[in-house]
Write a protein that holds these residues in place. Structure first.
Motif, PDB file in Angstrom:
ATOM      1  N   PRO A 113     -60.323  13.771  40.318  1.00 27.63           N
ATOM      2  CA  PRO A 113     -60.939  13.250  41.551  1.00 27.63           C
ATOM      3  C   PRO A 113     -62.273  12.565  41.242  1.00 27.63           C
ATOM      4  O   PRO A 113     -63.093  13.078  40.476  1.00 27.63           O
ATOM      5  CB  PRO A 113     -61.129  14.502  42.408  1.00 27.63           C
ATOM      6  N   ARG A 114     -62.478  11.422  41.847  1.00 29.56           N
ATOM      7  CA  ARG A 114     -63.684  10.644  41.544  1.00 29.56           C
ATOM      8  C   ARG A 114     -64.955  11.414  41.879  1.00 29.56           C
ATOM      9  O   ARG A 114     -65.947  11.358  41.137  1.00 29.56           O
ATOM     10  CB  ARG A 114     -63.642   9.326  42.312  1.00 29.56           C
TER      11      ARG A 114
ATOM     12  N   ALA B  71     -59.162   8.756  42.701  1.00 33.35           N
ATOM     13  CA  ALA B  71     -59.074   9.463  41.423  1.00 33.35           C
ATOM     14  C   ALA B  71     -59.459   8.524  40.296  1.00 33.35           C
ATOM     15  O   ALA B  71     -59.467   7.295  40.445  1.00 33.35           O
ATOM     16  CB  ALA B  71     -57.663  10.005  41.200  1.00 33.35           C
TER      17      ALA B  71
ATOM     18  N   VAL C 228     -63.342  19.585  45.640  1.00 39.14           N
ATOM     19  CA  VAL C 228     -62.132  18.854  45.237  1.00 39.14           C
ATOM     20  C   VAL C 228     -61.952  18.972  43.722  1.00 39.14           C
ATOM     21  O   VAL C 228     -62.895  18.747  42.973  1.00 39.14           O
ATOM     22  CB  VAL C 228     -62.207  17.356  45.641  1.00 39.14           C
ATOM     23  N   PRO C 229     -60.745  19.360  43.306  1.00 40.20           N
ATOM     24  CA  PRO C 229     -59.658  19.857  44.151  1.00 40.20           C
ATOM     25  C   PRO C 229     -59.935  21.284  44.601  1.00 40.20           C
ATOM     26  O   PRO C 229     -60.756  21.983  44.009  1.00 40.20           O
ATOM     27  CB  PRO C 229     -58.449  19.801  43.223  1.00 40.20           C
TER      28      PRO C 229
ATOM     29  N   THR D 180     -65.446  14.621  41.780  1.00 37.27           N
ATOM     30  CA  THR D 180     -65.695  15.620  40.737  1.00 37.27           C
ATOM     31  C   THR D 180     -66.212  14.960  39.468  1.00 37.27           C
ATOM     32  O   THR D 180     -67.122  15.471  38.800  1.00 37.27           O
ATOM     33  CB  THR D 180     -64.397  16.396  40.436  1.00 37.27           C
TER      34      THR D 180
ATOM     35  N   LYS E 104     -55.145  11.982  49.136  1.00 35.56           N
ATOM     36  CA  LYS E 104     -56.273  12.889  49.339  1.00 35.56           C
ATOM     37  C   LYS E 104     -57.606  12.187  49.112  1.00 35.56           C
ATOM     38  O   LYS E 104     -58.487  12.180  49.955  1.00 35.56           O
ATOM     39  CB  LYS E 104     -56.141  14.074  48.386  1.00 35.56           C
ATOM     40  N   ALA E 105     -57.787  11.623  47.921  1.00 35.31           N
ATOM     41  CA  ALA E 105     -59.083  11.023  47.589  1.00 35.31           C
ATOM     42  C   ALA E 105     -58.893  10.084  46.413  1.00 35.31           C
ATOM     43  O   ALA E 105     -57.837  10.063  45.766  1.00 35.31           O
ATOM     44  CB  ALA E 105     -60.090  12.121  47.238  1.00 35.31           C
TER      45      ALA E 105
END
Length: 915
Positions: free
Chosen positions: A299-300, A331, A368-369, A302, A328-329
């Motif tokens: 995830p970007r 990446a 996230v995640p 994170t 979701k988001a």
């Protein structure tokens, strides 16, 4: 050139001996043209022509082609009125007094025009300004090209700057990216600022063009994408990687398409290139990349939390990482697997565990995640933390269901015993590794309805083992009669084996309550439902279901995802929506290339060719069909492999290459087990091959019989196609009536046009045929428009012009069954017109070299009937032998298809040629 080599070995699909021609080219024999630089060339020439500054500075990273570009530009500037001087500044000459620029010479006079030192340069420029050899003449323009101008020492740069100011010299320079216009470069600006142009790496389309020109042949899209990602479009790096591939023979032309076989990551020389590239990263950048390498996708939020936004931005600017969007988001992923492999190889166990623990902390801080995400569960497992077995099993199942079979396999590796083996087996099947998945499920899967259904589908679709697939279905649990998974497997076998009627109810969509429990079987259910609708004469319904989202390409099983895309395109084509299908096909193809799934690329490339064939453009269809044939392997669903081979064979026949087409069908025939309905698909392709080869009567007879068989078994769509071929080759009211009845039972507007076309052909209705030609052309079916226009009675200039226009839009194709524009004038043509269709059929078979008994076997008549019909035909044509008969037939492609060394039995199984 080392030359070609013949490769003999077991065919991966059939066990038959395969002999093919593999073309090899050594790396040093390649010519690398300058490509993709037309626009920047124009910019440089325009800037030099304006005389508003000192010249042009071309910057770019090493290997981008700066030197090639300015050499090309200098070549464009060459002329009697221009003196071109060339040289290069280097670190070695930077501090040598009086030299400054190495290799100075006048372009076009490398020996006599060479001079040493800047004093020689000044003298040459002065002479040019006075006129040639001191004779009164207009002053010559002087252009000075210098590579690596940022390496010039200050005194040399000052001399060059004086020449710009006093003699009007125009500069054309190169420098590394990031070179600043200060220091030495500032001294060069004698008449004004330098125009700075940055030379970028080549985009993907230009890389493909460069590869095709350098390798002198087509390159499959997957290989192009892989090479573009490895090199990021850097021409020098591309040249080195291609050289490695040629030297190791992993890059080879097999089946007329250049492909890279195997993983490029196994070559040490490639790793050295990648390592050298990664070595230029800073320590924070390298550490940040380790997180992405370990996870594959991060995830970007994170990633930025761990590495910081500036570091992430620099990595993205360099093209090392890429951003993707998901439900979701956003990446972050590695731009190419080679970078990931190189980084993973350098991460030891302790650092690996430490990185995973840092990932867990960052996930907890950013949210996230979340804790229940399969990725987080895997990170805890890899960090050596305790994870309950049930949670690991659930996470693997969730990863598989959400379309990430690689993550599912990684999680299943941590689950011991049968549960882990079954999860791994499913994950391997989802990755196209059918044989590995089957072994695990056979040993550990048990006899649950879900396992039996999945194994049955995999055995047939993935491994071409229909007998074992049927045997697997036979051992299903007695209490599983209502299993949705088993109903899907039944339909999968029924569609292509004929063991079950396809009029049985279709399995419910996966989203419905009580649908298949196995996510992979649910994927298959979606695809098989689309196939069933299309086969049963409902292509318009199938296309509408795709439009509404009731049917959509699955996300978990790449082979099924590609099959669904093929269903979608085919449904659009058969529903009369070819113009909508064309851009969608390109989108599907680009997406499959981006996912780097060979089986999916093979299927979508095939659909590109399929659409071009329906356009009536086999010349355009050849390249994508050839690519599909080259990429199709054991990971491609078996029915799709047959479809790919059949379409490629027909395309070859349409292009006047019947011998190659027949060999293709021969190879396919050996692959298809007895009893499969795919044999009939092969038969339909043979009919089309015969028609394009000129054996019109025989093709019409086979089409008539096959149409009856398809329609009798309620396989309406292919029944309509066969009936349509029959009426086009042998128009009659009876054939037209059958086509009308079959089309009326379907939902396709295109089939209605087929029926109208058949009726107009049978009655010779000129106005109707002209109207049909316009409607076919408007929908994009230009080949059918050509046929309708060509069948309009009479001739004349208007008809010829219309036919020439349509034939031009079909790349010059005129099918053999197209009537001549003008009435036949020769006596032989007149005699041919007196033959009945049955007599014509007998003549075509006899001219192809078949004996009377062989013709009788093929047509199901007595030998006496054949003898009598041939005798009447010989009398009408005025011939006495088969040799004379072949010469009398104007469509001699059938004879060409059976040249010496190519058996007649290839087109007519069970026969033998006669002298």
């Amino acid at each position: 050139m080392r030359g070609g080599r013949r490769v003999e070995g077991a065919h991966p699909d059939s066990g038959e001996i395969m002999i093919e021609h593999a073309v090899e080219r050594p790396a040093d024999a390649l010519e690398w043209p300058l490509t993709g630089r037309e626009e920047v060339t124009r910019e440089v020439l325009a800037a030099m022509a304006r005389h508003s500054g000192s010249g042009v500075l071309v910057t770019g990273e090493p290997g981008v082609g700066k030197t090639r570009l300015i050499d090309h530009v200098l070549g464009e500037c060459a002329g009697a009125d221009t003196l071109i001087v060339r040289g290069a500044a280097t670190e070695a000459t930077r501090n040598i007094p009086g030299v400054g620029i190495a290799g100075l010479h006048i372009v076009g006079q490398p020996a006599a025009g060479a001079f040493s030192g800047l004093s020689g340069l000044s003298a040459a420029v002065a002479e040019a300004c006075r006129g040639a050899r001191g004779v009164a003449a207009p002053a010559r323009r002087v252009v000075l090209g210098i590579d690596d101008a940022d390496q010039l020492d200050a005194s040399s740069a000052a001399v060059v700057g004086d020449l710009v100011r006093t003699a009007g010299v125009t500069l054309l320079l190169t420098a590394r990216s990031g070179a600043r216009l200060d220091g030495s470069l500032a001294h060069l600006c004698g008449r004004g600022p330098l125009r700075v142009l940055r030379l970028a790496n080549l985009p993907r389309t230009e890389v493909l063009d460069l590869l095709i020109r350098a390798l002198d042949g087509p390159v499959d899209g997957l290989t192009t994408d892989m090479l573009w990602r490895i090199t990021r479009g850097n021409p020098l790096l591309l040249r080195r990687v291609v050289g490695i591939g040629l030297d190791t023979e992993d890059l080879a032309s097999v089946r007329e398409v250049w492909s890279w076989r195997g993983s490029p990551g196994r070559h040490p020389r490639l790793h050295e290139l990648v390592a050298a590239d990664l070595a230029t990263l800073s320590a924070p950048e390298s550490e940040a990349l380790e997180y992405v390498a370990l996870t594959g996708s991060l995830p970007r939020a994170t990633f930025e939390h761990l590495a910081g936004s500036p570091t992430v931005g620099r990595l993205a600017d360099r093209g090392v990482v890429a951003f993707t969007s998901s439900g979701k988001a956003d990446a972050v992923t590695m731009s190419h697997a080679l970078h990931r492999q190189a980084l993973l190889a350098g991460i030891g166990l302790l650092r690996r565990r430490q990185r995973y623990r840092e990932l867990i902390v960052a996930a907890a801080e950013t949210g996230v995640p979340d804790d229940g995400d399969p990725a987080t569960v895997l990170w805890r497992l890899e960090a050596g933390l305790d994870v309950p077995l049930a949670q690991a099993v659930a996470a693997a199942g969730l990863a598989l269901a959400s379309g990430d079979p690689v993550l599912a396999e990684d999680l299943a590796q941590h689950v011991h015993g049968a549960p882990g083996a079954v999860l791994r087996g499913q994950a391997l099947i989802a990755q196209g590794r059918a044989a590995d998945g089957e072994r695990l499920l056979a040993d550990h899967g048990g006899d649950s309805a879900e396992t039996v259904a999945l194994r049955s589908l995999n055995l047939f679709w993935g491994l071409n083992r229909p007998a074992e697939a049927q045997a697997e279905m036979a051992r299903r649990p007695r209490d599983a009669a209502s299993s949705a998974d088993l109903r899907v497997a039944e339909l999968g076998l029924a569609l292509f084996t004929g063991t079950v009627s396809i009029t049985n109810p279709a399995p419910p969509p996966a989203a419905e309550v009580g649908g298949p429990r196995s996510p992979l079987v649910a994927d298959a259910a979606m695809v098989l439902r689309a196939y069933r609708l299309t086969f049963r004469g409902r292509p318009a319904r199938a296309a509408e279901d795709f439009d509404r989202g009731t049917l959509e390409p699955p996300s978990r099983w790449p082979a099924m995802r590609g099959s669904a895309a093929a269903c979608h395109i085919n449904a659009l084509v058969l529903a009369g929506r070819l113009r909508e299908a064309l851009p969608l096909t390109e989108a599907y193809y680009s997406e499959s290339v981006g996912r780097a799934e060979p089986s999916e690329v093979a299927i979508t490339a095939h659909m590109r060719g399929h659409c071009a064939m329906w356009e009536g453009r086999p010349g355009r269809a050849l390249a994508p069909l050839r690519e599909a044939r080259a990429l199709a392997d054991e990971h491609t669903p078996f029915p799709l492999r047959v479809f790919i081979g059949c379409e490629y064979a027909v395309c070859l026949a349409a292009l006047g290459r019947p011998q190659e087409a027949t060999r293709e069908l021969d190879q396919l025939r050996a692959l298809i087990p007895d009893g499969l309905s795919l044999q009939e698909r092969l038969e339909f392709s043979r009919i089309r091959l015969l028609a394009y080869s000129g054996s019109l009567a025989h093709a019409a007879d086979l089409a008539n019989r096959l149409a009856d068989r398809y329609l009798r078994e309620s396989r309406l769509t292919t029944g309509v196609e066969c009936a349509y071929y029959h009426v086009r080759l042998r128009p009659s009211p009876r054939a037209a009536a059958r086509l009308r009845e079959a089309a009326a039972a379907c939902d396709s507007p295109l089939f209605e046009l087929f029926a109208e076309h058949g009726e107009a052909l049978s009655t010779g209705d000129g106005p109707a045929l002209r109207g049909l030609a316009e409607r076919f052309a408007e929908l994009g079916y230009t080949g059918l428009a050509l046929e309708a226009a060509g069948a309009v009675p009479g001739g004349g200039r208007t008809k010829r012009d219309r036919l020439d226009d349509l034939a031009g839009r079909c790349d010059g194709l005129r099918p053999p069954w197209l009537p001549p524009v003008s009435p036949p004038s020769s006596s032989s043509s007149a005699n041919l017109s007196s033959l009945t269709s049955r007599e014509r059929e007998m003549c075509e078979l006899a001219a192809a070299g078949l004996s009377n008994s062989a013709i009788a076997v093929n047509l199901g008549v007595s030998v006496r009937t054949v003898t009598n019909l041939l005798a009447r035909a010989y009398h009408k044509l005025g011939v006495r032998s088969r040799r004379q008969l072949a010469a009398a037939l104007p469509l001699s492609h059938a004879g060409q298809a059976h040249a010496p060394g190519h058996p007649v039995s290839s087109l007519f199984p069970g026969t033998r040629p006669v002298p």
